[in-house]
Design a protein around this motif. Structure first.
Motif, PDB file in Angstrom:
ATOM      1  N   LEU A 193       0.240   6.509   7.679  1.00  0.00           N
ATOM      2  CA  LEU A 193       1.129   5.817   6.532  1.00  0.00           C
ATOM      3  C   LEU A 193       0.998   7.533   5.437  1.00  0.00           C
ATOM      4  CD1 LEU A 193       1.479   3.076   4.498  1.00  0.00           C
ATOM      5  CD2 LEU A 193       3.078   4.279   4.949  1.00  0.00           C
ATOM      6  N   THR A 194      -0.337   7.943   5.545  1.00  0.00           N
ATOM      7  CA  THR A 194      -1.714   9.187   5.087  1.00  0.00           C
ATOM      8  C   THR A 194      -1.440  10.159   6.318  1.00  0.00           C
ATOM      9  OG1 THR A 194      -3.949   8.323   5.850  1.00  0.00           O
ATOM     10  CG2 THR A 194      -2.845   6.713   3.824  1.00  0.00           C
ATOM     11  N   ALA A 195      -1.120   9.462   6.805  1.00  0.00           N
ATOM     12  CA  ALA A 195      -1.480  11.330   7.640  1.00  0.00           C
ATOM     13  C   ALA A 195      -0.974  13.207   7.796  1.00  0.00           C
ATOM     14  CB  ALA A 195      -1.150  11.213   9.247  1.00  0.00           C
ATOM     15  N   GLY A 196       0.361  12.753   6.962  1.00  0.00           N
ATOM     16  CA  GLY A 196       1.461  13.992   5.699  1.00  0.00           C
ATOM     17  C   GLY A 196      -0.015  13.912   5.082  1.00  0.00           C
ATOM     18  N   LEU A 197      -0.234  13.305   3.773  1.00  0.00           N
ATOM     19  CA  LEU A 197      -1.046  13.207   2.887  1.00  0.00           C
ATOM     20  C   LEU A 197      -2.366  14.323   3.329  1.00  0.00           C
ATOM     21  CD1 LEU A 197      -0.437   9.389   0.523  1.00  0.00           C
ATOM     22  CD2 LEU A 197       0.526  12.286   0.659  1.00  0.00           C
ATOM     23  N   ARG A 198      -3.065  13.569   3.994  1.00  0.00           N
ATOM     24  CA  ARG A 198      -4.194  14.485   4.446  1.00  0.00           C
ATOM     25  C   ARG A 198      -4.372  16.043   5.202  1.00  0.00           C
ATOM     26  NH1 ARG A 198      -5.971  11.582   8.756  1.00  0.00           N
ATOM     27  NH2 ARG A 198      -4.140   9.399   8.369  1.00  0.00           N
ATOM     28  N   LYS A 199      -2.854  16.111   5.942  1.00  0.00           N
ATOM     29  CA  LYS A 199      -2.642  17.602   5.958  1.00  0.00           C
ATOM     30  C   LYS A 199      -2.189  17.986   5.062  1.00  0.00           C
ATOM     31  CE  LYS A 199      -1.426  16.592  10.857  1.00  0.00           C
ATOM     32  NZ  LYS A 199      -0.267  16.182  11.802  1.00  0.00           N
ATOM     33  N   ALA A 200      -1.444  18.068   3.898  1.00  0.00           N
ATOM     34  CA  ALA A 200      -0.901  18.311   2.465  1.00  0.00           C
ATOM     35  C   ALA A 200      -2.295  19.026   1.774  1.00  0.00           C
ATOM     36  CB  ALA A 200      -0.319  17.464   1.802  1.00  0.00           C
ATOM     37  N   ALA A 201      -2.981  17.710   1.464  1.00  0.00           N
ATOM     38  CA  ALA A 201      -4.724  18.265   0.529  1.00  0.00           C
ATOM     39  C   ALA A 201      -4.962  19.169   0.774  1.00  0.00           C
ATOM     40  CB  ALA A 201      -4.862  16.772   0.045  1.00  0.00           C
ATOM     41  N   GLU A 236       0.960  10.111  -4.977  1.00  0.00           N
ATOM     42  CA  GLU A 236      -0.124  11.049  -3.773  1.00  0.00           C
ATOM     43  C   GLU A 236       1.048  11.550  -3.071  1.00  0.00           C
ATOM     44  OE1 GLU A 236      -2.934  11.130  -3.533  1.00  0.00           O
ATOM     45  OE2 GLU A 236      -3.620   9.541  -4.222  1.00  0.00           O
ATOM     46  N   ALA A 237       1.854  10.916  -2.496  1.00  0.00           N
ATOM     47  CA  ALA A 237       3.080  11.801  -1.862  1.00  0.00           C
ATOM     48  C   ALA A 237       3.776  13.048  -3.067  1.00  0.00           C
ATOM     49  CB  ALA A 237       4.670  10.707  -1.517  1.00  0.00           C
ATOM     50  N   THR A 238       4.297  12.019  -4.132  1.00  0.00           N
ATOM     51  CA  THR A 238       4.802  13.157  -5.275  1.00  0.00           C
ATOM     52  C   THR A 238       3.716  14.223  -5.154  1.00  0.00           C
ATOM     53  OG1 THR A 238       5.858  11.402  -5.877  1.00  0.00           O
ATOM     54  CG2 THR A 238       5.502  13.180  -7.503  1.00  0.00           C
ATOM     55  N   TRP A 239       2.884  13.782  -5.827  1.00  0.00           N
ATOM     56  CA  TRP A 239       1.793  14.857  -5.969  1.00  0.00           C
ATOM     57  C   TRP A 239       1.846  15.638  -5.583  1.00  0.00           C
ATOM     58  CZ3 TRP A 239      -1.003  16.563 -10.491  1.00  0.00           C
ATOM     59  CH2 TRP A 239      -1.964  17.765  -9.706  1.00  0.00           C
ATOM     60  N   TYR A 240       1.297  15.920  -4.112  1.00  0.00           N
ATOM     61  CA  TYR A 240       1.669  16.648  -2.234  1.00  0.00           C
ATOM     62  C   TYR A 240       3.072  17.120  -2.562  1.00  0.00           C
ATOM     63  CZ  TYR A 240      -3.817  15.191  -2.917  1.00  0.00           C
ATOM     64  OH  TYR A 240      -5.088  15.351  -2.859  1.00  0.00           O
ATOM     65  N   GLU A 241       3.417  16.565  -2.489  1.00  0.00           N
ATOM     66  CA  GLU A 241       5.148  16.951  -2.501  1.00  0.00           C
ATOM     67  C   GLU A 241       5.308  16.596  -0.961  1.00  0.00           C
ATOM     68  OE1 GLU A 241       5.895  21.296  -3.886  1.00  0.00           O
ATOM     69  OE2 GLU A 241       6.268  19.775  -5.838  1.00  0.00           O
ATOM     70  N   THR A 242       4.982  15.652  -0.145  1.00  0.00           N
ATOM     71  CA  THR A 242       5.062  15.346   1.574  1.00  0.00           C
ATOM     72  C   THR A 242       5.542  13.987   1.155  1.00  0.00           C
ATOM     73  OG1 THR A 242       4.311  15.461   3.221  1.00  0.00           O
ATOM     74  CG2 THR A 242       2.528  14.869   1.217  1.00  0.00           C
ATOM     75  N   PRO A 243       6.451  13.848   2.758  1.00  0.00           N
ATOM     76  CA  PRO A 243       6.575  12.381   2.859  1.00  0.00           C
ATOM     77  C   PRO A 243       5.525  11.106   2.939  1.00  0.00           C
ATOM     78  CG  PRO A 243       7.478  13.539   4.237  1.00  0.00           C
ATOM     79  CD  PRO A 243       6.807  13.849   3.280  1.00  0.00           C
ATOM     80  N   TYR A 282       1.188  -1.178   0.121  1.00  0.00           N
ATOM     81  CA  TYR A 282      -0.071   0.070   0.227  1.00  0.00           C
ATOM     82  C   TYR A 282       0.784   1.233  -0.019  1.00  0.00           C
ATOM     83  CZ  TYR A 282      -3.813   2.628   0.883  1.00  0.00           C
ATOM     84  OH  TYR A 282      -5.280   4.126   0.322  1.00  0.00           O
ATOM     85  N   ARG A 283       1.985   1.387   0.611  1.00  0.00           N
ATOM     86  CA  ARG A 283       2.839   2.289   0.428  1.00  0.00           C
ATOM     87  C   ARG A 283       3.223   2.158  -0.549  1.00  0.00           C
ATOM     88  NH1 ARG A 283       7.149   5.009   3.562  1.00  0.00           N
ATOM     89  NH2 ARG A 283       7.077   3.595   5.579  1.00  0.00           N
ATOM     90  N   ASP A 284       3.446   1.441  -1.698  1.00  0.00           N
ATOM     91  CA  ASP A 284       3.766   1.386  -3.181  1.00  0.00           C
ATOM     92  C   ASP A 284       2.914   2.501  -3.301  1.00  0.00           C
ATOM     93  OD1 ASP A 284       6.978   0.513  -2.193  1.00  0.00           O
ATOM     94  OD2 ASP A 284       6.205  -1.298  -2.829  1.00  0.00           O
ATOM     95  N   GLN A 285       1.540   2.332  -3.644  1.00  0.00           N
ATOM     96  CA  GLN A 285       0.816   2.435  -4.108  1.00  0.00           C
ATOM     97  C   GLN A 285       0.820   3.950  -3.592  1.00  0.00           C
ATOM     98  OE1 GLN A 285      -2.907   0.512  -3.567  1.00  0.00           O
ATOM     99  NE2 GLN A 285      -4.476   2.314  -4.852  1.00  0.00           N
ATOM    100  N   LEU A 286       0.458   4.129  -2.560  1.00  0.00           N
ATOM    101  CA  LEU A 286       0.522   5.431  -1.887  1.00  0.00           C
ATOM    102  C   LEU A 286       1.806   6.501  -2.744  1.00  0.00           C
ATOM    103  CD1 LEU A 286      -0.308   5.774   1.739  1.00  0.00           C
ATOM    104  CD2 LEU A 286      -2.018   5.827  -0.616  1.00  0.00           C
TER     105      LEU A 286
END
Length: 357
Positions: A300-308, A92-99, A85-89
């Motif tokens: 895993l997704t906490a940073g993505l959600r904050k970046a969005a 998203e990490a690239t799009w939102y520019e966040t690890p 799942y990390r690989d799938q995301l």
């Protein structure tokens, strides 16, 4: 209401603990001052962060309030599924520019430290989600004068809560927004939850504890319905999420009635545990592949959600919402309590008139 709950609040209206910021001290104070029972959410906060919110709330209001704790979760052995799942995301990490976050960032949500604070400096009510505390823990709260509430999603979980010594059960139907508070996360039962009215009736026939009913409630007439089914009070989450006092992100509040978001679904996409939210791009693209791994996926997704949220993109946020979200009213929390009370009384009057006609 049962005498246990009438001692806590004037009206049978409970504001749900919504982890992630919505259930902030100003919201809880406004609900309590209006005659309801408000809850702070300690989930995802440090023990000190929880304590600071309690101090702030006590400075705002002298009304009764509660705090919700997340139960520690068992370890998951399928690390490979989390890595897939990390690989799938990665996109998203690239799009939102966040690890991506560390899936091993912690499992117990500071449970023991929070218990220690709440036993040393007691609050009126403590509720628990994702499981049932041990009888020893529940007894410790009884001895310091704290009422305990356990979230349940089946009659069997309600019986466990009663046997363990809980004072109240919060009965959560499948309609509820946010995480399903199941005591055991079993992927085989995804989507098999029970509707609120049926569940309240079943629990009422299974235990003698007072019941708080939760799940999709948005109107005072629905309070009358759950009270008739056997509940003692009704809990509202989404209804208060859009209040000005709520700490929810503005995009989250707006999404509740935005025509772009037409329905809710249960998903594991954001946290690894089933949770109901508005269907958006992230949920559609990743929900089918998210492993049953909480809190690893949450981390895993906490940073993505904050970046969005930071860039104003609701399509990447966890827009938790109950099935009644389209009925949300952006009223001040105290005013909403009053409106719900008026609607409850009107529903009761209508039933009374119907009985005498």
């Amino acid at each position: 209401m049962s005498s246990v709950l009438t001692d806590l609040c004037r009206y049978p209206i409970v504001q749900a603990p919504m982890a992630g910021g919505a259930s902030c001290p100003p919201l809880v104070a406004a609900v309590g001052d209006a005659g309801g029972l408000g809850f702070l959410a300690a989930g995802y906060k440090t023990a000190d962060g929880m304590y600071q919110e309690v101090k702030q709330l006590r400075g705002l209001s002298g009304s009764t309030f509660g705090i919700n704790l997340f139960m520690p979760q068992p370890h998951h052995d399928d690390h490979a599924a989390v890595e897939v799942y990390r690989d799938q995301l990665a996109g998203e990490a690239t799009w939102y520019e966040t690890p991506l976050g560390d899936p091993e960032a912690g499992r117990d949500d500071g449970y023991e430290a929070k218990l220690a604070i709440l036993l040393d400096d007691p609050v009126p009510v403590v509720s628990f989600t994702f499981g049932c505390p041990t009888p020893t823990v529940l007894d410790a709260f009884t001895r310091v004068g704290t009422l305990t509430v356990v979230t349940v999603t089946t009659p069997e979980e309600a019986q466990t809560a009663e046997w363990s010594g809980a004072d109240v059960v919060c009965v959560q139907g499948i309609e509820a927004g946010g995480h399903q508070g199941t005591h055991r996360d079993d992927p085989a039962t995804d989507g098999a939850g029970i509707g609120l009215l049926s569940l309240v009736t079943q629990v009422r026939e299974s235990v003698r504890l007072p019941i708080i009913a939760a799940g999709g409630l948005m109107r005072g007439g629905q309070i009358a319905a759950v009270l008739a089914a056997g509940a003692d009070a009704a809990q509202f989450g989404t209804a208060f999420l859009v209040s000005p006092e709520s700490g929810a992100h503005a995009l989250h509040k707006h999404a509740m009635t935005n025509p772009l978001f037409t329905r809710t679904e249960l998903t594991r996409a954001f946290s690894g545990r089933p949770a109901r939210g508005l269907v958006n791009r992230f949920m559609r693209e990743h929900g089918p592949y998210a492993p049953p791994a909480y809190p690893e996926v949450h981390h895993l997704t906490a940073g993505l959600r904050k970046a969005a949220a930071k860039v104003g993109d609701p399509q990447g946020m966890a827009l938790w919402a109950g099935q009644g979200h389209r009925m949300a009213r952006a009223l001040p929390a105290g005013q909403l309590v009053g409106v719900l009370v008026d609607e409850l009384e009107a529903a009761r009057a209508s039933l009374t008139l119907g009985d005498t006609s």
